[in-house]
Scaffold this motif. Structure first.
Motif, PDB file in Angstrom:
ATOM      1  N   ILE A   7      -1.409   1.898  14.157  1.00 40.60           N
ATOM      2  CA  ILE A   7      -1.002   2.824  13.104  1.00 40.60           C
ATOM      3  C   ILE A   7      -1.420   2.210  11.784  1.00 40.60           C
ATOM      4  N   LEU A   8      -1.931   3.028  10.891  1.00 41.98           N
ATOM      5  CA  LEU A   8      -2.143   2.552   9.521  1.00 41.98           C
ATOM      6  C   LEU A   8      -1.576   3.609   8.597  1.00 41.98           C
ATOM      7  N   THR A   9      -0.661   3.187   7.739  1.00 42.40           N
ATOM      8  CA  THR A   9      -0.117   4.123   6.766  1.00 42.40           C
ATOM      9  C   THR A   9       0.388   3.333   5.574  1.00 42.40           C
ATOM     10  N   GLY A  10       0.798   4.015   4.532  1.00 41.40           N
ATOM     11  CA  GLY A  10       1.289   3.277   3.372  1.00 41.40           C
ATOM     12  C   GLY A  10       1.525   4.142   2.169  1.00 41.40           C
ATOM     13  N   ASP A  11       1.746   3.483   1.035  1.00 46.15           N
ATOM     14  CA  ASP A  11       2.100   4.192  -0.199  1.00 46.15           C
ATOM     15  C   ASP A  11       1.504   3.487  -1.406  1.00 46.15           C
ATOM     16  N   ARG A  12       1.392   4.261  -2.483  1.00 46.83           N
ATOM     17  CA  ARG A  12       0.997   3.658  -3.753  1.00 46.83           C
ATOM     18  C   ARG A  12       2.223   3.028  -4.405  1.00 46.83           C
ATOM     19  N   PRO A  13       2.112   1.823  -4.901  1.00 47.46           N
ATOM     20  CA  PRO A  13       3.280   1.244  -5.573  1.00 47.46           C
ATOM     21  C   PRO A  13       3.375   1.710  -7.025  1.00 47.46           C
ATOM     22  N   ILE A  42       0.467  -1.475   1.125  1.00 44.34           N
ATOM     23  CA  ILE A  42       0.962  -1.192  -0.226  1.00 44.34           C
ATOM     24  C   ILE A  42      -0.302  -1.073  -1.075  1.00 44.34           C
ATOM     25  N   ALA A  43      -0.643   0.183  -1.396  1.00 41.47           N
ATOM     26  CA  ALA A  43      -1.980   0.498  -1.916  1.00 41.47           C
ATOM     27  C   ALA A  43      -2.049   0.304  -3.430  1.00 41.47           C
ATOM     28  N   ASP A  44      -2.115  -0.957  -3.840  1.00 42.78           N
ATOM     29  CA  ASP A  44      -2.136  -1.235  -5.291  1.00 42.78           C
ATOM     30  C   ASP A  44      -3.467  -0.846  -5.929  1.00 42.78           C
ATOM     31  N   VAL A  45      -4.571  -0.989  -5.183  1.00 41.61           N
ATOM     32  CA  VAL A  45      -5.872  -0.616  -5.757  1.00 41.61           C
ATOM     33  C   VAL A  45      -5.884   0.897  -6.019  1.00 41.61           C
ATOM     34  N   GLN A  46      -5.355   1.649  -5.049  1.00 38.44           N
ATOM     35  CA  GLN A  46      -5.293   3.097  -5.236  1.00 38.44           C
ATOM     36  C   GLN A  46      -4.345   3.470  -6.388  1.00 38.44           C
ATOM     37  N   ALA A  47      -3.242   2.743  -6.506  1.00 35.12           N
ATOM     38  CA  ALA A  47      -2.304   3.015  -7.607  1.00 35.12           C
ATOM     39  C   ALA A  47      -3.001   2.776  -8.945  1.00 35.12           C
ATOM     40  N   SER A 140     -11.917   5.105  -0.485  1.00 31.44           N
ATOM     41  CA  SER A 140     -11.221   3.830  -0.304  1.00 31.44           C
ATOM     42  C   SER A 140     -10.066   3.991   0.687  1.00 31.44           C
ATOM     43  N   GLN A 141      -9.493   5.193   0.737  1.00 27.18           N
ATOM     44  CA  GLN A 141      -8.434   5.419   1.734  1.00 27.18           C
ATOM     45  C   GLN A 141      -9.011   5.426   3.157  1.00 27.18           C
ATOM     46  N   ALA A 142     -10.229   5.922   3.287  1.00 24.19           N
ATOM     47  CA  ALA A 142     -10.898   5.871   4.599  1.00 24.19           C
ATOM     48  C   ALA A 142     -11.101   4.404   5.002  1.00 24.19           C
ATOM     49  N   ASP A 144      -9.151   1.923   3.987  1.00 17.67           N
ATOM     50  CA  ASP A 144      -7.805   1.393   4.324  1.00 17.67           C
ATOM     51  C   ASP A 144      -7.505   1.622   5.804  1.00 17.67           C
ATOM     52  N   ILE A 145      -7.819   2.824   6.249  1.00 20.97           N
ATOM     53  CA  ILE A 145      -7.444   3.212   7.609  1.00 20.97           C
ATOM     54  C   ILE A 145      -8.350   2.541   8.642  1.00 20.97           C
ATOM     55  N   THR A 146      -9.646   2.615   8.390  1.00 17.69           N
ATOM     56  CA  THR A 146     -10.586   2.134   9.411  1.00 17.69           C
ATOM     57  C   THR A 146     -10.672   0.605   9.477  1.00 17.69           C
ATOM     58  N   ILE A 152      -3.650   6.250  14.321  1.00 14.79           N
ATOM     59  CA  ILE A 152      -2.569   7.176  14.017  1.00 14.79           C
ATOM     60  C   ILE A 152      -2.096   6.917  12.595  1.00 14.79           C
ATOM     61  N   VAL A 153      -1.969   8.008  11.828  1.00 14.52           N
ATOM     62  CA  VAL A 153      -1.573   7.867  10.425  1.00 14.52           C
ATOM     63  C   VAL A 153      -0.365   8.766  10.125  1.00 14.52           C
ATOM     64  N   PRO A 154       0.859   8.226  10.165  1.00 19.27           N
ATOM     65  CA  PRO A 154       2.027   9.058   9.857  1.00 19.27           C
ATOM     66  C   PRO A 154       2.178   9.229   8.340  1.00 19.27           C
ATOM     67  N   ASP A 158       0.748  16.370   2.236  1.00 11.87           N
ATOM     68  CA  ASP A 158      -0.188  16.302   1.102  1.00 11.87           C
ATOM     69  C   ASP A 158      -1.347  15.355   1.407  1.00 11.87           C
ATOM     70  N   GLN A 159      -1.171  14.522   2.438  1.00 10.47           N
ATOM     71  CA  GLN A 159      -2.216  13.543   2.762  1.00 10.47           C
ATOM     72  C   GLN A 159      -3.207  14.036   3.811  1.00 10.47           C
ATOM     73  N   LEU A 160      -2.966  15.240   4.346  1.00 10.73           N
ATOM     74  CA  LEU A 160      -3.861  15.722   5.404  1.00 10.73           C
ATOM     75  C   LEU A 160      -5.330  15.787   4.976  1.00 10.73           C
TER      76      LEU A 160
HETATM   77  N1  TRP Z   1      -2.590   8.121  -0.626  1.00 10.80           N
HETATM   78  C1  TRP Z   1      -1.307   7.687  -0.150  1.00 10.80           C
HETATM   79  C2  TRP Z   1      -0.250   8.223  -1.112  1.00 10.80           C
HETATM   80  O1  TRP Z   1      -0.566   8.605  -2.229  1.00 10.80           O
HETATM   81  C3  TRP Z   1      -1.178   6.193  -0.062  1.00 10.80           C
HETATM   82  C4  TRP Z   1      -2.195   5.562   0.862  1.00 10.80           C
HETATM   83  C5  TRP Z   1      -3.174   4.688   0.517  1.00 10.80           C
HETATM   84  C6  TRP Z   1      -2.303   5.756   2.265  1.00 10.80           C
HETATM   85  N2  TRP Z   1      -3.897   4.321   1.581  1.00 10.80           N
HETATM   86  C7  TRP Z   1      -3.404   4.942   2.677  1.00 10.80           C
HETATM   87  C8  TRP Z   1      -1.617   6.547   3.200  1.00 10.80           C
HETATM   88  C9  TRP Z   1      -3.803   4.946   4.006  1.00 10.80           C
HETATM   89  C10 TRP Z   1      -2.023   6.510   4.538  1.00 10.80           C
HETATM   90  C11 TRP Z   1      -3.119   5.725   4.934  1.00 10.80           C
HETATM   91  O2  TRP Z   1       0.911   8.235  -0.756  1.00 10.80           O
END
Ligand code: TRP
Length: 339
Positions: A7-13, A42-47, A140-142, A144-146, A152-154, A158-160
């Motif tokens: 599983i790979l998932t996460g959030d922007r801090p 914890i997606a700090d680069v994306q934040a 960059s999110q692609a 993160d996952i790959t 599996i990404v729970p 809005d993330q679909l």
């Molecule tokens: N984009 C997600 C959000 O805004 C955070 C996120 C970053 C993420 N990388 C991810 C979610 C990879 C799932 C998989 O909440």
């Protein structure tokens, strides 16, 4: 347990996590961590893509998000929690993938599109403030996952579009360079999008209707008292319609055991809205109690939280190194044996 899926998932801090995060994905992750190898980013680069002028905000919120994860029941023994910017392989993959996606496709990504519309309104311009980094964050999110063979990404709904874009990048990569990357699948929870107490279709920090996992009794009381109820109910004994009441909507989530009584009393005009709201405040506090107790435990032990993040990041890095090796080999850029 090597044959378990990842599983790979996460959030922007960018702030503390709220009930929308909890019901939309945290709860799901807690259940899934027993069945899969779970990586939580914890997606700090994306934040930083839209907070690059506020690095301090992102820095502080890494700790808040980590605390909210641990408070929600994400178990560091089962899940690997890590910080995005400390995994350079993600940045590397982002560059490689950027050739596989067109600018037009990024502009059509529904999430990116609506965020750009929002920025246009905010800054009152035509979108010239949209940066290359922001437009490219789905790429960059692609990565993160790959980078972790995430299958599996729970996430919330809005993330679909992000997962869909990742799948396209994976297919393109694999068709050019040979089977290399795992194509992920989104997993939605039953409450994909939590409504706000104000009746808004979504709970979110930017809409100002969020109930945070760390909110005090006082804060929750203030928020619940302002909740939208059936507008046709003027007097206390008017019969109410729970289906259009946000207080009832929340009772359903945190006060399941009394839900039938609440519904009947409301419909019969035997339950005043103020009393009903007060009951919701107590149920919500009850619901949050174990979460807040765990949060306090970790708040009092900052060195333990730091250790969890360091360990998680080291472990995640090992996995990303393995994937990048495969990627470089198949892209024929593995020039020397040692690199
Ligand atoms: N984009 C997600 C959000 O805004 C955070 C996120 C970053 C993420 N990388 C991810 C979610 C990879 C799932 C998989 O909440």
């Amino acid at each position: 347990m090597e044959n378990r899926k990842n599983i790979l998932t996460g959030d922007r801090p960018t702030g503390k996590l709220h009930l929308g995060h909890y019901f939309g994905s945290l709860k799901n992750r807690v259940e899934l961590q027993d069945k899969y190898n779970t990586y939580i980013i914890i997606a700090d680069v994306q934040a930083l893509t839209d907070n690059f002028e506020n690095p301090e905000k992102v820095r502080q919120n890494i700790r808040e998000v980590a605390l909210d994860y641990l408070a929600s029941g994400i178990d560091p023994e089962k899940s690997t929690i890590f910080i995005q910017s400390l995994i350079p392989e993600i940045a590397e993959l982002t560059v490689f993938y950027s050739n596989l996606v067109t600018v037009a496709r990024l502009q059509r990504n529904p999430t990116v599109k609506s965020e750009i519309e929002y920025k246009k309104e905010l800054f009152g311009n035509d979108g010239e403030s949209v940066t290359y980094g922001f437009l490219g964050y789905p790429v960059s999110q692609a990565a993160d996952i790959t980078a972790f063979d995430g299958a599996i990404v729970p996430v919330g709904d809005d993330q679909l579009p992000m997962i869909e874009q990742t799948r396209e990048i994976v297919r393109k990569f694999n068709s050019i360079y040979g089977e290399t990357l795992v194509e992920p699948e989104a997993v939605l929870s039953s409450t994909t999008r939590l409504k706000g107490l104000d009746g808004n279709a979504k709970m979110s920090k930017s809409l100002g209707n969020a109930i945070y996992l760390a909110d005090s009794h006082e804060e929750i009381n203030q928020k619940v008292m302002k909740a939208v109820t059936d507008p046709n109910r003027i007097k206390k004994d008017d019969p109410g319609n729970p289906d259009i009441c946000m207080v009832y909507y929340y009772h359903k989530l945190v006060n399941q055991e009394n839900i039938e009584t609440i519904c009947e009393e409301c419909k019969a005009g035997k339950r005043g809205c103020v009393a009903c709201k007060k009951e919701l405040v107590e149920s919500m506090m009850n619901f949050l109690k174990p979460i807040q107790e765990r949060r306090r435990y970790y708040e009092e032990r900052p060195e333990l939280v730091e250790e969890i993040l360091i360990k998680g990041t080291n472990k995640a890095r090992e996995k990303a190194k393995e994937v990048i090796k495969r990627v470089r080999k198949n892209m024929k850029i593995d020039y020397f044996k040692e690199s």
